[in-house]
Motif scaffolding. Sequence first.
Motif, PDB file in Angstrom:
ATOM      1  N   VAL A 236       0.844  -1.203   0.000  1.00 43.49           N
ATOM      2  CA  VAL A 236       0.000   0.000   0.000  1.00 43.49           C
ATOM      3  C   VAL A 236       0.878   1.251   0.000  1.00 43.49           C
ATOM      4  CG1 VAL A 236      -1.673   1.353   1.318  1.00 43.49           C
ATOM      5  CG2 VAL A 236      -1.985  -1.121   1.072  1.00 43.49           C
ATOM      6  N   TYR A 237       1.879   1.280   0.894  1.00 44.11           N
ATOM      7  CA  TYR A 237       2.785   2.433   0.928  1.00 44.11           C
ATOM      8  C   TYR A 237       3.497   2.605  -0.421  1.00 44.11           C
ATOM      9  CZ  TYR A 237       2.397   3.097   6.008  1.00 44.11           C
ATOM     10  OH  TYR A 237       1.933   3.355   7.268  1.00 44.11           O
ATOM     11  N   LEU A 238       3.961   1.505  -0.991  1.00 42.60           N
ATOM     12  CA  LEU A 238       4.682   1.597  -2.260  1.00 42.60           C
ATOM     13  C   LEU A 238       3.774   2.137  -3.360  1.00 42.60           C
ATOM     14  CD1 LEU A 238       7.084   1.137  -4.115  1.00 42.60           C
ATOM     15  CD2 LEU A 238       6.403  -1.268  -4.305  1.00 42.60           C
ATOM     16  N   ASN A 239       2.561   1.599  -3.457  1.00 41.49           N
ATOM     17  CA  ASN A 239       1.653   2.060  -4.508  1.00 41.49           C
ATOM     18  C   ASN A 239       1.273   3.521  -4.315  1.00 41.49           C
ATOM     19  OD1 ASN A 239       1.572  -0.335  -5.955  1.00 41.49           O
ATOM     20  ND2 ASN A 239      -0.044  -1.200  -4.666  1.00 41.49           N
ATOM     21  N   LEU A 240       1.117   3.940  -3.057  1.00 38.30           N
ATOM     22  CA  LEU A 240       0.828   5.345  -2.791  1.00 38.30           C
ATOM     23  C   LEU A 240       1.970   6.236  -3.277  1.00 38.30           C
ATOM     24  CD1 LEU A 240      -1.186   7.169  -0.553  1.00 38.30           C
ATOM     25  CD2 LEU A 240       1.134   7.472   0.248  1.00 38.30           C
ATOM     26  N   LEU A 241       3.199   5.847  -2.951  1.00 41.33           N
ATOM     27  CA  LEU A 241       4.362   6.651  -3.348  1.00 41.33           C
ATOM     28  C   LEU A 241       4.521   6.677  -4.871  1.00 41.33           C
ATOM     29  CD1 LEU A 241       6.889   5.519  -0.595  1.00 41.33           C
ATOM     30  CD2 LEU A 241       6.026   7.843  -0.924  1.00 41.33           C
ATOM     31  N   LYS A 242       4.359   5.534  -5.509  1.00 40.58           N
ATOM     32  CA  LYS A 242       4.493   5.483  -6.963  1.00 40.58           C
ATOM     33  C   LYS A 242       3.439   6.356  -7.644  1.00 40.58           C
ATOM     34  CE  LYS A 242       4.630   1.214  -8.392  1.00 40.58           C
ATOM     35  NZ  LYS A 242       4.723  -0.290  -8.490  1.00 40.58           N
ATOM     36  N   THR A 243       2.212   6.283  -7.127  1.00 40.01           N
ATOM     37  CA  THR A 243       1.135   7.091  -7.709  1.00 40.01           C
ATOM     38  C   THR A 243       1.396   8.577  -7.503  1.00 40.01           C
ATOM     39  OG1 THR A 243      -0.458   5.307  -7.323  1.00 40.01           O
ATOM     40  CG2 THR A 243      -1.349   7.515  -7.700  1.00 40.01           C
ATOM     41  N   ARG A 244       1.842   8.944  -6.303  1.00 42.41           N
ATOM     42  CA  ARG A 244       2.105  10.371  -6.047  1.00 42.41           C
ATOM     43  C   ARG A 244       3.254  10.882  -6.929  1.00 42.41           C
ATOM     44  NH1 ARG A 244      -0.753  12.804  -2.784  1.00 42.41           N
ATOM     45  NH2 ARG A 244       0.590  14.582  -2.301  1.00 42.41           N
ATOM     46  N   LEU A 245       4.252  10.054  -7.149  1.00 39.13           N
ATOM     47  CA  LEU A 245       5.361  10.468  -8.012  1.00 39.13           C
ATOM     48  C   LEU A 245       4.875  10.650  -9.448  1.00 39.13           C
ATOM     49  CD1 LEU A 245       8.412  11.041  -8.242  1.00 39.13           C
ATOM     50  CD2 LEU A 245       8.727   8.607  -8.762  1.00 39.13           C
ATOM     51  N   HIS A 246       4.121   9.687  -9.946  1.00 35.71           N
ATOM     52  CA  HIS A 246       3.661   9.746 -11.338  1.00 35.71           C
ATOM     53  C   HIS A 246       2.673  10.888 -11.571  1.00 35.71           C
ATOM     54  CE1 HIS A 246       4.642   5.166 -11.674  1.00 35.71           C
ATOM     55  NE2 HIS A 246       5.705   5.922 -11.594  1.00 35.71           N
ATOM     56  N   HIS A 247       1.985  11.306 -10.502  1.00 34.28           N
ATOM     57  CA  HIS A 247       0.987  12.378 -10.613  1.00 34.28           C
ATOM     58  C   HIS A 247       1.411  13.589  -9.780  1.00 34.28           C
ATOM     59  CE1 HIS A 247      -1.979   9.823 -12.724  1.00 34.28           C
ATOM     60  NE2 HIS A 247      -1.503   8.857 -11.962  1.00 34.28           N
ATOM     61  N   SER A 248       2.693  13.870  -9.769  1.00 32.43           N
ATOM     62  CA  SER A 248       3.201  14.961  -8.926  1.00 32.43           C
ATOM     63  C   SER A 248       2.655  16.322  -9.333  1.00 32.43           C
ATOM     64  CB  SER A 248       4.739  14.983  -8.954  1.00 32.43           C
ATOM     65  OG  SER A 248       5.222  15.260 -10.256  1.00 32.43           O
ATOM     66  N   GLN A 249       2.167  16.444 -10.568  1.00 29.31           N
ATOM     67  CA  GLN A 249       1.585  17.728 -10.985  1.00 29.31           C
ATOM     68  C   GLN A 249       0.400  18.110 -10.094  1.00 29.31           C
ATOM     69  OE1 GLN A 249       2.552  20.059 -13.221  1.00 29.31           O
ATOM     70  NE2 GLN A 249       4.405  18.850 -13.509  1.00 29.31           N
ATOM     71  N   ASN A 250      -0.278  17.107  -9.526  1.00 33.31           N
ATOM     72  CA  ASN A 250      -1.414  17.386  -8.637  1.00 33.31           C
ATOM     73  C   ASN A 250      -1.000  18.303  -7.494  1.00 33.31           C
ATOM     74  OD1 ASN A 250      -3.099  15.778 -10.116  1.00 33.31           O
ATOM     75  ND2 ASN A 250      -3.272  14.129  -8.624  1.00 33.31           N
ATOM     76  N   PHE A 251       0.041  17.883  -6.763  1.00 29.87           N
ATOM     77  CA  PHE A 251       0.443  18.695  -5.606  1.00 29.87           C
ATOM     78  C   PHE A 251       1.373  19.825  -6.006  1.00 29.87           C
ATOM     79  CE2 PHE A 251       3.301  14.884  -5.395  1.00 29.87           C
ATOM     80  CZ  PHE A 251       4.550  15.500  -5.452  1.00 29.87           C
ATOM     81  N   LEU A 252       2.072  19.666  -7.134  1.00 28.91           N
ATOM     82  CA  LEU A 252       2.947  20.753  -7.593  1.00 28.91           C
ATOM     83  C   LEU A 252       2.106  21.975  -7.954  1.00 28.91           C
ATOM     84  CD1 LEU A 252       6.010  21.247  -8.335  1.00 28.91           C
ATOM     85  CD2 LEU A 252       5.319  20.799 -10.692  1.00 28.91           C
ATOM     86  N   ASN A 253       1.012  21.771  -8.685  1.00 29.87           N
ATOM     87  CA  ASN A 253       0.159  22.885  -9.066  1.00 29.87           C
ATOM     88  C   ASN A 253      -0.488  23.544  -7.851  1.00 29.87           C
ATOM     89  OD1 ASN A 253       0.691  22.621 -11.802  1.00 29.87           O
ATOM     90  ND2 ASN A 253      -1.014  21.205 -12.137  1.00 29.87           N
ATOM     91  N   THR A 254      -0.845  22.717  -6.847  1.00 29.26           N
ATOM     92  CA  THR A 254      -1.404  23.281  -5.615  1.00 29.26           C
ATOM     93  C   THR A 254      -0.392  24.202  -4.938  1.00 29.26           C
ATOM     94  OG1 THR A 254      -2.787  21.327  -5.272  1.00 29.26           O
ATOM     95  CG2 THR A 254      -2.389  22.718  -3.351  1.00 29.26           C
ATOM     96  N   ALA A 255       0.862  23.753  -4.871  1.00 30.21           N
ATOM     97  CA  ALA A 255       1.905  24.564  -4.239  1.00 30.21           C
ATOM     98  C   ALA A 255       2.145  25.862  -5.023  1.00 30.21           C
ATOM     99  CB  ALA A 255       3.205  23.762  -4.118  1.00 30.21           C
TER     100      ALA A 255
END
Length: 260
Positions: A236-255
Amino acid sequence: MGKDISLRTVKVVRYILPLREGGSLPALAEADDGFKYVLKFRGAGHGTKMLVSELLGGKIASVLGLQIPELVFATLDDDFGRSEGDEEIQDLLKGSEGLNLGLHYLSGAIAYDPTVKIDPFLASKIVWLDAFITNIDRTFNNTNLLWWHRELWVIDNGASFYFHHSWNDFERHALNPFPHIKDHVLLSQASMLDEADQFAHEVLSDDLLEEITKLIPGEWLVWNHTQETPEEIRGVYLNLLKTRLHHSQNFLNTAKDARG
């Protein structure tokens, strides 16, 4: 050869004093290697989940080239702390037998003053890290940054990965745009977020994230509220990290929007 991400294991031989910060009651302690460590206990408030956050967040910070005190696995014997006079601390030590987490003690370090300007790329990397690991606790009220030997050091990632306290709806949490980043102490100085994102994608990979999640001790992943095995929880932790890395634009745009 990639960066060695392994952890040493030390045995705690002396409890020196409590560091009464927040609810986790960390302590200054000495280990059998002669060094002092800030000890994070499995018997504290959020239990081993806080240790998982510290371990994952710390190792990712290190891979990103940020200064972070050395992390070690720290063992406590079952008779450790019996002579401790404070009943609350004695209960904490009794509940922390086995494997805990230590961070090398930075003697003489001073808290970061938010009015001090730092390198914008460094600020951007720290903001990117905290948005990636969903760390809600690097704010003006509690910077969790230290000056030591004229360098900025990242400490205390225990408030990261807060999704694991509810332990459900992993897909939604993985895509969390992390609006809390608006409160980050370094956001105003993080003028190179795109460059930090590009750098992180060059350094982090699915394989490296898998190596990091494999560091989590199985005994930290035996939880009462789930039937999942330690291996499944690691997944679960690994899949969460992989997904967040692949979709980093989500939090990058928020920042970037929060910098506005």
